[in-house]
Design a protein around this motif. Structure first.
Motif, PDB file in Angstrom:
ATOM      1  N   MET A 101      -1.259   3.933  -2.605  1.00  0.00           N
ATOM      2  CA  MET A 101      -0.659   4.177  -3.927  1.00  0.00           C
ATOM      3  C   MET A 101      -0.721   2.898  -4.738  1.00  0.00           C
ATOM      4  SD  MET A 101       3.166   5.540  -4.704  1.00  0.00           S
ATOM      5  CE  MET A 101       3.744   5.735  -6.370  1.00  0.00           C
ATOM      6  N   SER A 102      -1.162   3.000  -5.974  1.00  0.00           N
ATOM      7  CA  SER A 102      -1.293   1.797  -6.796  1.00  0.00           C
ATOM      8  C   SER A 102       0.062   1.284  -7.243  1.00  0.00           C
ATOM      9  CB  SER A 102      -2.156   2.119  -8.017  1.00  0.00           C
ATOM     10  OG  SER A 102      -1.490   3.069  -8.821  1.00  0.00           O
ATOM     11  N   HIS A 103       0.096  -0.019  -7.580  1.00  0.00           N
ATOM     12  CA  HIS A 103       1.334  -0.587  -8.120  1.00  0.00           C
ATOM     13  C   HIS A 103       1.421  -0.238  -9.598  1.00  0.00           C
ATOM     14  CE1 HIS A 103      -1.640  -3.491  -9.404  1.00  0.00           C
ATOM     15  NE2 HIS A 103      -0.787  -3.901 -10.323  1.00  0.00           N
ATOM     16  N   ARG A 104       2.624  -0.347 -10.155  1.00  0.00           N
ATOM     17  CA  ARG A 104       2.747  -0.059 -11.582  1.00  0.00           C
ATOM     18  C   ARG A 104       2.969  -1.354 -12.339  1.00  0.00           C
ATOM     19  NH1 ARG A 104       6.266   4.209 -11.913  1.00  0.00           N
ATOM     20  NH2 ARG A 104       5.419   4.429 -14.001  1.00  0.00           N
ATOM     21  N   LYS A 105       2.459  -1.389 -13.558  1.00  0.00           N
ATOM     22  CA  LYS A 105       2.563  -2.611 -14.356  1.00  0.00           C
ATOM     23  C   LYS A 105       3.980  -2.799 -14.893  1.00  0.00           C
ATOM     24  CE  LYS A 105      -1.774  -4.062 -16.439  1.00  0.00           C
ATOM     25  NZ  LYS A 105      -2.627  -3.954 -17.623  1.00  0.00           N
ATOM     26  N   PHE A 106       4.565  -1.721 -15.394  1.00  0.00           N
ATOM     27  CA  PHE A 106       5.863  -1.826 -16.044  1.00  0.00           C
ATOM     28  C   PHE A 106       6.860  -0.902 -15.350  1.00  0.00           C
ATOM     29  CE2 PHE A 106       2.576  -2.385 -19.319  1.00  0.00           C
ATOM     30  CZ  PHE A 106       2.819  -3.722 -19.633  1.00  0.00           C
ATOM     31  N   GLU A 107       8.128  -1.323 -15.360  1.00  0.00           N
ATOM     32  CA  GLU A 107       9.184  -0.444 -14.827  1.00  0.00           C
ATOM     33  C   GLU A 107       9.471   0.655 -15.825  1.00  0.00           C
ATOM     34  OE1 GLU A 107      12.748  -2.230 -13.445  1.00  0.00           O
ATOM     35  OE2 GLU A 107      11.727  -4.047 -12.756  1.00  0.00           O
TER      36      GLU A 107
END
Length: 314
Positions: free
Chosen positions: A1-7
């Protein structure tokens, strides 16, 4: 699963789980107002039937607001409130694990509306509910005793901390085609336990009107079931974002419903399912008006601002 840039905050509240059809269609009172012994004994809730909705125009008195001294249109709900009948009470004792029902006392006469609630099929039953109980009341009155349930009443006065009245609606007065009354326990607040028991005993087989419980301009909480909407997808039900235009096999979906391990879908992930017909409590509703029936007031649609003599048109 990819990380996310923004919360970002999650979509939809988990406070209302599980989102399924309610078992308590006519509401379940999960908490009553806090008891205050300094006040006289009084009932704390009332059972009503929703008739429909309309709107009102009112002046806003809110200094500092842009709407101050302006008129606003607000939606209001109209409720039909046939008087309730008190048919008993339940006494509870406080234990370390919460309340425990110690004793219950019923009135000598119960209407057929109320008795229907104790049967699945009224017409094919022998209608024996409470016949022995009524016999005890009638024999006691013949012998000159005031109350055949004196022992239970004394137990309630001596040991109980919480007294709740057993009330039922007069569903025949509401033209909805139903004959089976709705029965609820409604807590009595104010005064000592003895005063509460005496207060309820005085109301046995008596009608309680809405004006005896609530007054105009009072803020109340309403409990009921929301309007059912059937099965809904994740975009409508949880408010998740639609996927991009060219997405394969539909775009009103959740793209990833979880990692490989743990090899289960966790409950926090939005899924499609039932929407509406949930049990909800709405707080802080103002009672704008408590009207009267046509029998009591022929011009029951008159207000201070509209003096035309008229009744509420059906």
């Amino acid at each position: 699963m990819s990380h996310r840039k923004f919360e970002r905050p999650r979509h939809g509240s988990l406070g209302f789980l599980p989102r399924k059809r309610t078992r308590h269609h006519h509401g379940k009172i999960k908490s009553f107002p806090k008891d205050d012994e300094s006040k006289p004994p009084h009932l704390t809730a009332f059972m009503t039937y929703k008739a429909g909705m309309t709107h009102i125009v009112r002046d806003v008195d809110k200094p500092g607001s842009k709407l101050h001294k302006k008129e606003v249109v607000e939606p209001v709900t109209i409720l039909e409130t046939p008087p309730m009948v008190v048919v008993g009470f339940v006494g509870y004792v406080e234990t370390p694990r919460g309340l425990r029902a110690l004793t219950s006392v019923w009135a000598g006469h119960l209407s057929d509306e109320c008795k229907r609630r104790f049967y699945k099929s009224w017409h094919s039953s022998k209608k024996k509910a409470f016949t022995k109980y009524q016999k005890r009341w009638s024999e006691a009155s013949k012998d000159g005793k005031e109350n055949p349930m004196a022992a239970e009443v004394e137990r309630a006065k001596k040991y109980c901390q919480v007294i709740r009245a057993i009330c039922h609606t007069q569903v025949g007065k509401v033209k909805i085609g139903q004959k089976k009354a709705h029965v609820k326990e409604i807590q009595v607040n104010g005064g000592t336990t003895e005063k509460k028991v005496d207060f309820v005993m005085g109301l046995f087989e008596q009608e309680v009107k809405i004006a005896d419980v609530f007054s105009q301009d009072e803020m109340v909480d309403t409990i009921g079931a929301t309007k059912g909407k059937g099965i809904a997808g994740v975009v409508t039900r949880w408010g998740v974002t639609r996927l991009t235009r060219k997405t394969h096999r539909g775009l009103r979906k959740v793209a990833c419903i979880g990692s490989w391990h743990p090899a289960r879908v966790s409950f926090q992930v939005p899924r499609s399912g039932q929407r509406g017909y949930h049990h909800r409590t709405e707080i802080n509703k103002k009672i704008y008006r408590i009207g009267k029936s046509l029998k009591e007031d022929a011009n029951n649609a008159c207000t201070e601002n509209d003096l035309t003599e008229k009744a509420i048109t059906p």
